[in-house]
Design a protein around this motif. Sequence first.
Motif, mmCIF file in Angstrom:
data_model
loop_
_atom_site.group_PDB
_atom_site.id
_atom_site.type_symbol
_atom_site.label_atom_id
_atom_site.label_comp_id
_atom_site.label_asym_id
_atom_site.label_seq_id
_atom_site.Cartn_x
_atom_site.Cartn_y
_atom_site.Cartn_z
ATOM 1 N N UNK A 206 14.579 43.084 1.364
ATOM 2 C CA UNK A 206 13.577 42.856 1.699
ATOM 3 C C UNK A 206 12.250 43.103 0.409
ATOM 4 N N UNK A 207 11.954 43.610 -0.651
ATOM 5 C CA UNK A 207 11.439 43.616 -1.362
ATOM 6 C C UNK A 207 11.934 43.778 -2.683
ATOM 7 N N UNK A 208 11.801 42.565 -3.664
ATOM 8 C CA UNK A 208 12.249 42.752 -4.664
ATOM 9 C C UNK A 208 11.417 41.973 -6.294
ATOM 10 N N UNK A 209 11.314 43.356 -6.772
ATOM 11 C CA UNK A 209 10.920 42.919 -8.450
ATOM 12 C C UNK A 209 11.392 42.154 -9.859
ATOM 13 N N UNK A 210 10.492 40.745 -9.765
ATOM 14 C CA UNK A 210 11.213 40.300 -11.064
ATOM 15 C C UNK A 210 10.482 40.056 -12.075
ATOM 16 N N UNK A 211 11.327 40.544 -12.925
ATOM 17 C CA UNK A 211 10.931 40.601 -14.755
ATOM 18 C C UNK A 211 11.036 39.691 -15.217
ATOM 19 N N UNK A 212 9.966 38.972 -15.826
ATOM 20 C CA UNK A 212 10.608 37.818 -17.262
ATOM 21 C C UNK A 212 9.857 37.726 -18.322
#
Length: 265
Positions: free
Chosen positions: A11-17
């Motif tokens: 449900x909770x997502x961190x995306x690192x670019x």
Amino acid sequence: MRSFFLNHKMESIIIKVGTNLLTDGKDIIYYDIIEKIVKQIAELKNAGKKVILVSSGAIGCGMKIQKIKERPSKLEQLQALAAIGQPHLMSIYEKIFNKYNIKIGQILMTKEDTKDSIRRTHLRNTISELIELDILPIINENDTVAVEEITFGDNDTLTALVGLLMFVDIVIFLSTIDGLCDCNPQKNPKFSIIHEVQKITHEIEKLSQDFESNLSIGGMKSKINATKKLINVGIPVVIANGTQDNVIIDILKGKIIGTLFLPEK
Ligand code: GLU
């Protein structure tokens, strides 16, 4: 398919670019890649997911604006480039997210902000409030006052700290590599990707030896260090190639893409 994603709600997502994914460090910003990432985040947000984006690229954008072809070595030059590039980076995100009716909020922070309990609480409250308001928090290191991520991590460590702070369901590191390789891909073209890691052993750490990158500092080593912190508290991590179409959505559907690091707890 990875059964892990069928059995765990994300449900909770961190995306690192990372910088290498978004820019070439000369005068090219990869708008097509940014578009791809934005589109996927919009899809996740429309599905009701809580998303946080950690984005590098300020220095790369600063280099584009200043027409600098080689990444400088002096810290103050890098910091100045980050100061020049950060508003540009955010303006790119704002413009593209706008097309999907997504509003963004900028958070510039340092490692120190998570050490002090009062600052940590303020930071957590602000991020939570943004999510509550349906705004996408976009986080970068405050490069004016801290240089950790410029000199070592390319925001990988910062991402882990935010992951721990917000106790998210998953962290996805996107760069230009397909995942953790079973040998050094620069020395051995016959490498293959390790798709699942149950435990970060000494051997895995050895595989994460950094290879040269002239634009950004992060690499497999800083990602593995960050991953260790996350899986240790029960947060799974995927390292994957952000240039691939639909990579975030496919990972969350359980497709075998990149390297999944299973949580230890
Ligand atoms: N905060 C830096 C940036 O946004 C980290 C990445 C780097 O060192 O290139 O550019």
